[in-house]
Design a protein around this motif. Structure first.
Motif, PDB file in Angstrom:
ATOM      1  N   THR A 110       0.870  -1.173   0.000  1.00  0.00           N
ATOM      2  CA  THR A 110       0.000   0.000   0.000  1.00  0.00           C
ATOM      3  C   THR A 110       0.909   1.227   0.000  1.00  0.00           C
ATOM      4  O   THR A 110       1.699   1.428   0.924  1.00  0.00           O
ATOM      5  CB  THR A 110      -0.908   0.016   1.239  1.00  0.00           C
ATOM      6  OG1 THR A 110      -1.719  -1.166   1.225  1.00  0.00           O
ATOM      7  CG2 THR A 110      -1.809   1.240   1.227  1.00  0.00           C
ATOM      8  N   VAL A 128      -2.683   0.592  -4.320  1.00  0.00           N
ATOM      9  CA  VAL A 128      -2.323  -0.735  -3.826  1.00  0.00           C
ATOM     10  C   VAL A 128      -1.760  -1.532  -4.994  1.00  0.00           C
ATOM     11  O   VAL A 128      -2.378  -1.605  -6.058  1.00  0.00           O
ATOM     12  CB  VAL A 128      -3.535  -1.462  -3.212  1.00  0.00           C
ATOM     13  CG1 VAL A 128      -3.138  -2.874  -2.772  1.00  0.00           C
ATOM     14  CG2 VAL A 128      -4.092  -0.673  -2.035  1.00  0.00           C
ATOM     15  N   ASP A 160      -5.445  -4.359  -8.299  1.00  0.00           N
ATOM     16  CA  ASP A 160      -4.129  -4.280  -7.667  1.00  0.00           C
ATOM     17  C   ASP A 160      -3.117  -5.203  -8.336  1.00  0.00           C
ATOM     18  O   ASP A 160      -2.005  -5.368  -7.854  1.00  0.00           O
ATOM     19  CB  ASP A 160      -4.211  -4.596  -6.178  1.00  0.00           C
ATOM     20  CG  ASP A 160      -4.733  -6.004  -5.906  1.00  0.00           C
ATOM     21  OD1 ASP A 160      -5.235  -6.633  -6.856  1.00  0.00           O
ATOM     22  OD2 ASP A 160      -4.651  -6.456  -4.758  1.00  0.00           O
TER      23      ASP A 160
END
Length: 651
Positions: A110, A128, A160
């Motif tokens: 993150t 992310v 992500d």
């Protein structure tokens, strides 16, 4: 909020804790000298908003690049990246992008970016990124199916996932045709959630198994059942015809016509039947059948006929084959009752005469074929059963024997028998015995198989003798290796190996002399830092180093494989060189290639807009140099800048 500083010093540091965050702060410094107050104020500003469009890009196995855009005044940025709920680091920059290094693969990061003027923004822009190979694609489907093309559709992995390419593989149901791989590069972080790709140049009426794999610089995603789709293109009439038409006489009144299938790339759909035309100057037969043969009982013996065959699928009939001319009942039928008597190096093959022999064309020879020879046996009309002895065969070996009867006009259909000679003990021994150190306590002994002509039967195991003046080990193994944990390091042993089959043990190999634990173990923790024309290679020392034989040199070598990946091999030895297998620049090369022109290898994709060209395997030369081992070094670094000898594109 007030802070008192009693010390009469200059250049004091004052920590400011803005509350609330995101608000500018007015800092006033008041100095009291002789009862008079002197003051100076400064305003600490904070940005009105955080950066926008934060995105991460995987650079290599341990690094990612993060970039962003900004919409307000700022003096710089602070980047926080977290994995597993633990803050890994805080870095700052005045640029709009930064490279984060020494990351852990197979992790999810993150990444938060704050902007600042004097104080940071209250909020950050967050992205992310899974620092891993992509997840599999989902919802694979097809559309727009035509005679030669199929459009493949799928849902891309989750947001992500970092994807820079998709590899689409499609395998035709025809075994004679190879699978095809096509790769399409895509922009990372694309906004669409679905993707489509059209496969062209397909074979009509063909079944295809289609797979899609997402990829990035770390590799390709796993294939799952949801990523596989079997589809068939639309059919058209066959474009090819059956081949190898033959006539086999079944008995004195019937003949069987056979043919091979249409080439699978020319069927253009499922073949459902065949049309056969058999004709001569007196008559024409127009016949159909769903099998690849047809039997006729009313052809005239000793007459010649023209035969042609066409294939039929769901759309219609394809072209007829070129007609062949055959004589009916002119060659003999196949021999019967094939049998054998086997020994270790010879075989007696017996057969009976064919049930059909043309009246005017008697059998004159029998042709006997094996792996080693083809012989002819003269025919005698009064003999009903023939035998022939094949000699010089290998013991314990499988053979396929064929027999064909022949007359003046040709030969019969082949008759076949599979036989095996009897086994004896092996006459050869294993070769190329080697010792590989597994770890500080274990050694692995390996060897090559016995030459197949000397096995004399199926090898079922091995006997290994390891000895010196103090001890002898007599060991067995069903594999071509054995691992021992109790040999004495720094000691020499004689090693010999024999092979065993169902009959017994063969001779032992000549013993070889090896020293245990005298050479160091393998180096560890290989890593690299790459540029366009040089590479820094680092490694840690081996976990095992003989006490009386310290490492004095390291030997390294690298080679370039066809996919454009640089592979580096590193070993440890007493006297060593570094072998660079370098590609010589072609005399006709005119364009110099840089990293940004690299082509993307199959299933291991470089970042977006990085491509690798395939390397030619010709014109290689070798350069050598030596690395000296320094005492007490925990890590050794090799750096070699290649200038005139190697072109950028060849790394």
């Amino acid at each position: 909020m007030y802070t008192s500083i009693d010390a009469l010093t200059y250049n004091n540091i004052l920590l400011v804790y803005p509350d609330p965050l995101g608000m500018s702060v007015n800092v006033t410094c008041i100095a009291m000298i002789g009862g008079v107050n002197y003051s100076q104020s400064v305003i600490l500003h904070t940005p009105s908003s955080p950066p926008n469009n934060v995105r991460g890009f995987i650079l290599n196995a341990t690094s990612i690049k993060v970039n962003w855009t900004n919409t307000s005044e700022t003096n710089g940025y602070v980047i926080e990246y977290v994995t597993g709920g633990v803050t890994r680091n805080l870095v700052s920059t005045r640029e709009y992008e930064i490279a984060l290094t020494d990351l852990s693969p197979m992790s999810t990061y993150t990444i938060s970016v704050y902007s600042y003027i004097n104080l940071p923004s209250v909020n950050s822009a967050v992205t992310v990124l899974r620092f891993d190979v992509p997840s599999p694609v989902t919802s694979l489907s097809v559309s727009n199916v035509s005679t030669t093309s199929i459009t493949v559709n799928w849902t891309i992995p989750s947001s992500d996932n970092y994807v820079t390419c998709y590899t689409i593989s499609y395998t035709p149901s025809c075994l004679q045709l190879s699978s095809v791989n096509e790769m399409v590069s895509v922009a990372p972080h694309q906004s669409t959630t679905t993707y489509s790709y059209t496969l062209i140049g397909l074979y009509s009426g063909m079944n295809y198994t289609i797979t899609v794999r997402a990829g990035n610089v770390l590799g390709g995603s796993e294939l799952s059942m949801i990523s596989v789709q079997t589809e068939q293109t639309k059919a058209i009439i066959p474009s090819g015809w059956p081949s190898s038409i033959q006539v086999v006489q079944v008995n004195s009144t019937a003949n069987k016509f056979t043919w091979n299938e249409v080439n699978c790339s020319q069927r253009n759909g499922l073949i459902t039947g065949y049309i056969v035309i058999i004709s001569n100057s007196n008559i024409t037969y127009n016949l159909t059948n769903t099998e690849r043969y047809i039997i006729l009982n009313d052809l005239v013996f000793s007459k010649k006929y023209n035969i042609s065959v066409a294939a039929v699928n769901s759309v219609g009939r394809g072209p007829f084959s070129d007609p062949i001319s055959v004589g009916i009942g002119i060659v003999p039928g196949p021999v019967g009752s094939l049998s054998s008597i086997m020994d270790t190096t010879w075989a007696v093959i017996s057969w009976s005469v064919p049930s059909y022999i043309p009246q005017n064309y008697p059998i004159i020879t029998y042709e006997l074929s094996s792996v080693n020879e083809t012989v002819s046996v003269a025919s005698h009309q009064s003999i009903a059963t023939y035998s022939y002895t094949l000699i010089g065969l290998y013991s314990g070996m499988n053979y396929t024997i064929t027999v064909r009867a022949g007359n003046a006009l040709g030969g019969s259909e082949l008759s076949m028998i599979n036989v095996q000679t009897e086994a004896i003990i092996p006459s050869g021994w294993p070769s190329s015995i080697q010792v590989v150190q597994v770890n500080s306590t274990a050694n692995k002994f390996t060897w090559n198989e016995v030459n197949c002509s000397q096995r004399n039967g199926l090898i079922t195991g091995y006997i290994v003798i390891i000895s010196n003046s103090n001890i002898t080990y007599n060991l067995t193994s069903t594999e071509r290796y054995i691992i021992l944990n109790d040999l004495v390091f720094g000691t020499e042993y004689n090693i010999s190996v024999a092979a065993v089959n169902s009959v017994g043990r063969g001779p032992f190999s000549d013993p070889i002399l090896v020293g245990i634990g005298i050479v160091p173990g393998p180096v560890g923790s290989l890593s690299s830092i790459m540029d366009t024309t040089w590479a820094v290679i680092s490694w840690s020392v081996p976990s095992y180093i003989p006490q009386d034989y310290p490492i004095i040199t390291y030997e390294a070598g690298y080679y370039v494989i066809s996919s454009g990946v640089l592979c580096i091999l590193l070993t440890v030895s007493v006297i060593i060189y570094i072998n660079y297998f370098i590609r010589k620049k072609s005399s006709y090369a005119t364009n110099k290639q840089t990293k940004s022109d690299d082509n993307i290898p199959m299933q291991v994709c470089e970042p977006y807009e990085i491509h690798k060209k395939r390397l030619n395997e010709e014109n290689e030369e070798m350069t050598t140099f030596r690395i000296q081992k320094f005492e007490n070094d925990e890590t050794t670094v090799l750096q070699k800048i290649l200038q005139d000898t190697i072109d950028t594109e060849e790394l």
